[in-house]
Design a protein around this motif. Structure first.
Motif, PDB file in Angstrom:
ATOM      1  N   UNK A  22       0.827  -1.206   0.000  1.00 26.09           N
ATOM      2  CA  UNK A  22       0.000   0.000   0.000  1.00 26.09           C
ATOM      3  C   UNK A  22       0.865   1.261   0.000  1.00 26.09           C
ATOM      4  N   UNK A  23       1.868   1.276   0.873  1.00 27.84           N
ATOM      5  CA  UNK A  23       2.727   2.463   0.961  1.00 27.84           C
ATOM      6  C   UNK A  23       3.467   2.688  -0.358  1.00 27.84           C
ATOM      7  N   UNK A  26       1.046   4.161  -2.813  1.00 33.25           N
ATOM      8  CA  UNK A  26       0.770   5.552  -2.471  1.00 33.25           C
ATOM      9  C   UNK A  26       1.897   6.445  -3.001  1.00 33.25           C
ATOM     10  N   UNK A  27       3.136   5.992  -2.773  1.00 34.34           N
ATOM     11  CA  UNK A  27       4.283   6.777  -3.205  1.00 34.34           C
ATOM     12  C   UNK A  27       4.367   6.809  -4.728  1.00 34.34           C
ATOM     13  N   UNK A  31      -2.920   6.696  -6.476  1.00 31.45           N
ATOM     14  CA  UNK A  31      -4.193   7.260  -6.022  1.00 31.45           C
ATOM     15  C   UNK A  31      -4.367   8.709  -6.474  1.00 31.45           C
ATOM     16  N   UNK A  32      -3.492   9.178  -7.372  1.00 28.31           N
ATOM     17  CA  UNK A  32      -3.575  10.572  -7.801  1.00 28.31           C
ATOM     18  C   UNK A  32      -4.781  10.819  -8.698  1.00 28.31           C
ATOM     19  N   UNK A  33      -5.164   9.832  -9.455  1.00 29.32           N
ATOM     20  CA  UNK A  33      -6.248  10.031 -10.417  1.00 29.32           C
ATOM     21  C   UNK A  33      -7.155   8.808 -10.396  1.00 29.32           C
ATOM     22  N   UNK A  34      -7.934   8.662  -9.334  1.00 32.75           N
ATOM     23  CA  UNK A  34      -8.730   7.446  -9.180  1.00 32.75           C
ATOM     24  C   UNK A  34      -9.850   7.354 -10.215  1.00 32.75           C
ATOM     25  N   UNK A  35     -10.454   8.501 -10.550  1.00 34.69           N
ATOM     26  CA  UNK A  35     -11.531   8.456 -11.544  1.00 34.69           C
ATOM     27  C   UNK A  35     -10.989   8.111 -12.925  1.00 34.69           C
ATOM     28  N   UNK A  36      -9.801   8.649 -13.225  1.00 39.81           N
ATOM     29  CA  UNK A  36      -9.196   8.382 -14.523  1.00 39.81           C
ATOM     30  C   UNK A  36      -8.881   6.902 -14.683  1.00 39.81           C
ATOM     31  N   UNK A  39     -11.796   4.787 -15.825  1.00 45.50           N
ATOM     32  CA  UNK A  39     -12.254   4.837 -17.216  1.00 45.50           C
ATOM     33  C   UNK A  39     -11.163   4.456 -18.216  1.00 45.50           C
ATOM     34  N   UNK A  40      -9.910   4.601 -17.827  1.00 49.55           N
ATOM     35  CA  UNK A  40      -8.823   4.271 -18.747  1.00 49.55           C
ATOM     36  C   UNK A  40      -8.831   2.790 -19.120  1.00 49.55           C
ATOM     37  N   UNK A  43     -10.319   2.032 -22.464  1.00 46.84           N
ATOM     38  CA  UNK A  43      -9.828   2.533 -23.736  1.00 46.84           C
ATOM     39  C   UNK A  43      -8.998   1.473 -24.457  1.00 46.84           C
ATOM     40  N   UNK A  44      -9.150   1.438 -25.774  1.00 50.44           N
ATOM     41  CA  UNK A  44      -8.456   0.417 -26.575  1.00 50.44           C
ATOM     42  C   UNK A  44      -7.090   0.921 -26.993  1.00 50.44           C
TER      43      UNK A  44
ATOM     44  N   UNK B  31     -15.090   9.917 -20.679  1.00 51.75           N
ATOM     45  CA  UNK B  31     -13.844   9.163 -20.677  1.00 51.75           C
ATOM     46  C   UNK B  31     -13.107   9.280 -22.006  1.00 51.75           C
ATOM     47  N   UNK B  34     -10.058  11.602 -22.608  1.00 52.00           N
ATOM     48  CA  UNK B  34      -8.691  11.259 -22.204  1.00 52.00           C
ATOM     49  C   UNK B  34      -7.877  10.860 -23.430  1.00 52.00           C
ATOM     50  N   UNK B  35      -8.431   9.908 -24.187  1.00 49.63           N
ATOM     51  CA  UNK B  35      -7.708   9.418 -25.365  1.00 49.63           C
ATOM     52  C   UNK B  35      -7.548  10.519 -26.387  1.00 49.63           C
ATOM     53  N   UNK B  53      -5.010  14.091 -15.960  1.00 44.99           N
ATOM     54  CA  UNK B  53      -5.573  13.615 -14.707  1.00 44.99           C
ATOM     55  C   UNK B  53      -7.073  13.871 -14.769  1.00 44.99           C
ATOM     56  N   UNK B  54      -7.844  12.782 -14.873  1.00 46.29           N
ATOM     57  CA  UNK B  54      -9.287  12.896 -15.081  1.00 46.29           C
ATOM     58  C   UNK B  54      -9.991  13.370 -13.815  1.00 46.29           C
ATOM     59  N   UNK B  55      -9.367  13.135 -12.655  1.00 50.45           N
ATOM     60  CA  UNK B  55     -10.000  13.518 -11.399  1.00 50.45           C
ATOM     61  C   UNK B  55     -10.002  15.030 -11.221  1.00 50.45           C
ATOM     62  N   UNK B 101      -1.441  12.929   2.193  1.00 50.42           N
ATOM     63  CA  UNK B 101      -0.642  11.713   1.999  1.00 50.42           C
ATOM     64  C   UNK B 101      -0.152  11.171   3.332  1.00 50.42           C
ATOM     65  N   UNK B 105      -0.996   7.602   5.108  1.00 44.69           N
ATOM     66  CA  UNK B 105       0.021   6.659   5.582  1.00 44.69           C
ATOM     67  C   UNK B 105      -0.282   6.248   7.012  1.00 44.69           C
TER      68      UNK B 105
END
Lengths: 49, 743
Positions: A22-23, A26-27, A31-36, A39-40, A43-44, B31, B34-35, B53-55, B101, B105
């Motif tokens: 997990x750590x 995180x590093x 988790x910076x773009x969870x929504x992306x 959906x990614x 994509x094909x 979505x 993005x592409x 970054x989609x978020x 962050x 942790x």
């Protein structure tokens, strides 16, 4: 109950592995773009021209 | 815009010969974007990587330095149908991200520890009921201690730091009883382990830490989301200016790239992007966004102009001054400082509860110990029971009760197009009983509209609007908004200071001053009817029309004000505009209590008078002149079109052309406040049951574990109701409205 001598450390090691994973994620910015990420996956990108 | 923008200030050059640019992108709604964006950019020569970054709708682009200009990236995005704005991450936001962050942790460590200790604890509990041997139990307790001690030392830091900080300032907060409880329970458990006892509280301590960290992280996440949106909005709003270089060439640059002393060219019809002094040129400017005054003001050499003003008919050369040097700004800043100082820091509901809670809890624990010793129990048993009281009363549910509601409610506000700047604003919004509106830009739309469109022949209006497309003049631009056909006429000629004319199908059309269009008599009549509007005349052959242009009311203002009044809120207007311009608006809205012609100091006086009556004022305003009033009010809102300084002072910012978010804000915050109080009551009831049990010595670690997780679950579920009965979902309104705002 001698089995505990290696079962308990094993449980702890497994737990630590999870925590370390997990750590690391995180590093690594997982988790910076969870929504992306959600959906990614659709994509094909292998069909990219 | 055919000119290219010089974006070099935003580009970060890296050692490996690549350059990096961060952009905030507008118009991302699915979505596929993005592409489309990433592939589109990667097809450009020289681009190494493009990642969206989609978020948070931010794009990071890297290219080999020198192979492509940064403006080409923005241009390509525009061709793909997205507006992109260079983005500089702000210090506050980075700070918040780092803290989030860190909390995550701590949360992970506490989660890991509580799972493993629970594994050991459950074995001990079931063993105690059956046939566990002394050695095995001790072994499990020592293992628990081995995990719990480093965990508390690491994951307990947020609480320990905050508690120490509070104690150093001779205050207590929620974290003080938490830390005392945790430390006592930990020490007692270690002592009990050494004594080969049956019960230890390692699992309770770590689980408590885990729940508390959940609350802390949620609280943090809410604030961070707001900051990210605010950061994007700041970038989307970022304006550009024409800088005049040393050699006299004119370059289009973002205002962030300007320094004090630079010279800037402002053309007719442009919004002035900086504060400055007029070096040359003469024009009329509209300072309504700054002062609320809708009448135009002359700008001459040596005069001061403020960012946000609209330049009318002349070209101006300005010298940029550092912020805070203007006479008006000085005044505003001075008032702001006073207002901020006078407003004693609002004490949040949770802190208020904690202040009362901590002494009660400690008293209860002390009392338990004394009563047990008095009734003949050993000191050892008395202390163990007292610690059990401390553990069971640790404000676990209390610490979740407020943040979870705040997170859910701010999510609901987000969907309604309202962004909270301050976390405690919800509580203050809920208690407001009087709303004071600014007029210009708040009750009215920031842009001007034709108000008598209904009284003009449709073909005439359409022709006037299409002709208006060829003019830079703000009044003509307002007329042009009525155009259904957005193609300008060919061969339209603009005559400076007069108007614009074109020959269409052999007939001459003119749009401009009444004299230019030969409609002076018509204009006289119109002026008598509507003194508060600006006129523009239109002639087409022999036909003449006078168009009245004015800042129109927000489309739903009348209905919203009515609903607000039905909710028991007293609505008032305090405007910087002339009284004769405020009167018709107040009349249309049915507001009796209004004042016009207020300067910033008078607005504060009026708010203080309301405060003296015991009212809690929600101030809604957008102008630079409103900023001190927003800071002085109990709580404040401002539309996204507001001046930067004003937005920074507001507790929340709303998007879009409608006034409805104000109503939504009041409703959501009131509902949230009800739920917060409900949650606190649930936590209280839980304590009323748990404390006597603990007092009597019935609380074993198992009971403590069940009670803590049970009460936390209940308050969390209750908090989810803050979302409200799923209102007719307005799908992703913010992005579209942003586009309107940015246009």
């Amino acid at each position: 109950m001698n089995v505990l001598i290696y079962l308990v450390p094993m449980a702890l090691v497994l737990g630590f592995t999870g925590l370390a994973a997990f750590l690391w994620s995180l590093r690594n910015g997982q988790y910076d773009d969870v929504q992306g990420a959600a959906v990614r996956v659709l994509s094909d990108d292998d069909l990219r021209s | 815009m055919s000119e290219t923008i010089d974006l070099s200030v935003f580009v970060k050059r890296q050692d490996d010969g690549t350059a990096h640019l961060d952009l905030a992108v507008e118009g991302i709604d699915c979505a596929a974007c993005i592409d489309e964006i990433e592939d589109g950019l990667e097809r450009l020569p020289g681009i190494v990587d493009a990642r969206l970054n989609y978020t948070n709708h931010r794009l990071s682009v890297q290219w080999r330095d020198g192979e492509i200009a940064p403006s080409a990236v923005v241009e390509e995005l525009r061709r793909l149908g997205y507006r992109a704005h260079p983005f500089q991450s702000r210090l506050v936001e980075e700070e918040e991200t780092r803290r989030a962050q860190w909390l995550l942790k701590c949360l992970a460590v506490a989660g890991f520890a509580s799972m493993n200790i629970m594994l050991l604890a459950v074995s001990v509990w079931s063993g105690n009921a059956t046939d566990i041997t002394q050695e095995t139990r001790d072994f499990f307790h020592w293992l628990s201690a081995l995990i719990a001690l480093p965990t508390v030392a690491y994951a307990g830091q947020p609480f320990i730091q905050s508690a120490l900080g509070a104690l150093r300032n001779r205050r207590t907060n929620m974290d003080v009883p938490i830390v005392i409880g945790i430390m006592l329970a930990l020490v007692m458990s270690v002592v009990e382990t050494i004594n080969h006892a049956e019960h230890t509280y390692f699992d309770s301590v770590v689980m408590l830490l885990f729940f508390l960290l959940c609350g802390r992280y949620l609280d943090q996440a809410m604030r961070r989301k707001t900051r990210a949106v605010a950061g994007n909005l700041a970038a989307l709003k970022a304006e550009v200016a024409h800088r005049i270089g040393e050699t006299g060439e004119v370059v289009l640059v973002p205002t962030a790239a300007l320094d004090a002393g630079d010279r800037v060219l402002v053309r007719p019809g442009e919004r002035i992007a900086v504060d400055g002094v007029v070096l040359s040129g003469a024009s009329e400017i509209d300072e309504s966004l700054v002062t609320g005054e809708t009448a135009r003001k002359a700008a001459t050499t040596g005069g001061r102009v403020y960012a946000g003003s609209l330049n009318y008919n002349g070209t101006l050369t300005l010298q940029v001054t550092a912020a805070g040097k203007g006479t008006l700004l000085d005044e505003v800043e001075r008032l702001l400082e006073n207002a901020a100082a006078a407003k004693s820091r609002y004490v949040q509901l949770a802190d208020r509860v904690a202040r009362a809670y901590a002494p009660v809890v400690h008293l209860a624990a002390a009392l338990t110990a004394i009563v047990w010793i008095a009734t003949g129990a050993t000191v050892h048993d008395a202390i163990i029971t007292a610690v059990a009281v401390l553990i069971i009363t640790c404000p676990c549910a209390l610490a979740l009760a407020v943040p979870v509601v705040q997170v859910v409610a701010s999510g609901a506000l987000f969907r309604a197009g309202v962004f909270l700047n301050a976390g405690d604003a919800l509580e203050r919004l809920a208690t407001a009983d009087t709303i004071v509106f600014d007029k210009t830009g708040t009750l009215t739309l920031p842009d001007m509209r034709v108000v008598n469109a209904g009284g003009i022949a449709p073909d005439l209006l359409e022709a006037a609007a299409r002709l208006g497309l060829s003019s830079h003049h703000p009044l003509a631009a307002a007329v042009a908004q009525e155009a259904r056909d957005r193609r300008p006429f060919d061969g339209a000629v603009e005559e400076a200071g007069q108007g614009v004319r074109a020959i269409v199908d052999g007939l001459e059309m003119r749009l401009g001053s009444p004299a230019f269009c030969g409609a002076t008599t018509l204009a006289h009549d119109a002026v008598r009817e509507r003194a508060d509007a600006s006129l523009i005349a239109f002639s087409w052959g022999e036909r003449r029309a006078i168009l009245l242009v004015r800042q129109a009311l927000r489309p739903d203002a009348i209905a919203v004000v009515k609903s607000l009044r039905e909710q028991g809120l007293d609505c008032r207007i305090l405007s910087g505009d002339r009284p004769e311009a405020v009167a018709p608006i107040a009349q249309a809205l049915g507001i009796d209590m209004w004042r016009g012609g207020c300067n910033p100091a008078e607005k504060i006086e009026a708010l203080d008078a309301l405060k003296a009556e015991g009212r809690k004022v929600l101030m809604v305003g957008d102008g630079l002149n409103d900023a001190p009033a927003l800071a002085a009010a109990h709580v404040s809102l401002s539309p996204i079109s507001a001046a930067d300084l004003t937005q920074a002072q507001a507790d929340a910012v709303f998007l879009g052309d409608k006034l409805e978010p104000v109503l939504d804000t009041v409703e959501i915050s009131r509902r949230a406040n009800r739920l917060m109080q409900q949650n606190l009551k649930i936590a209280l009831v839980y304590n009323l049951i748990a404390v006597p049990l603990a007092f009597l010595g019935y609380v074993t670690p198992l009971v403590a574990a069940l009670a803590m997780s049970g009460s936390s679950t209940i308050v969390t579920l209750n908090a989810l109701r803050a979302r409200g009965r799923s209102a007719p979902a307005e799908p992703a309104a913010p992005p579209q409205e942003l586009a309107v705002q940015g246009a």
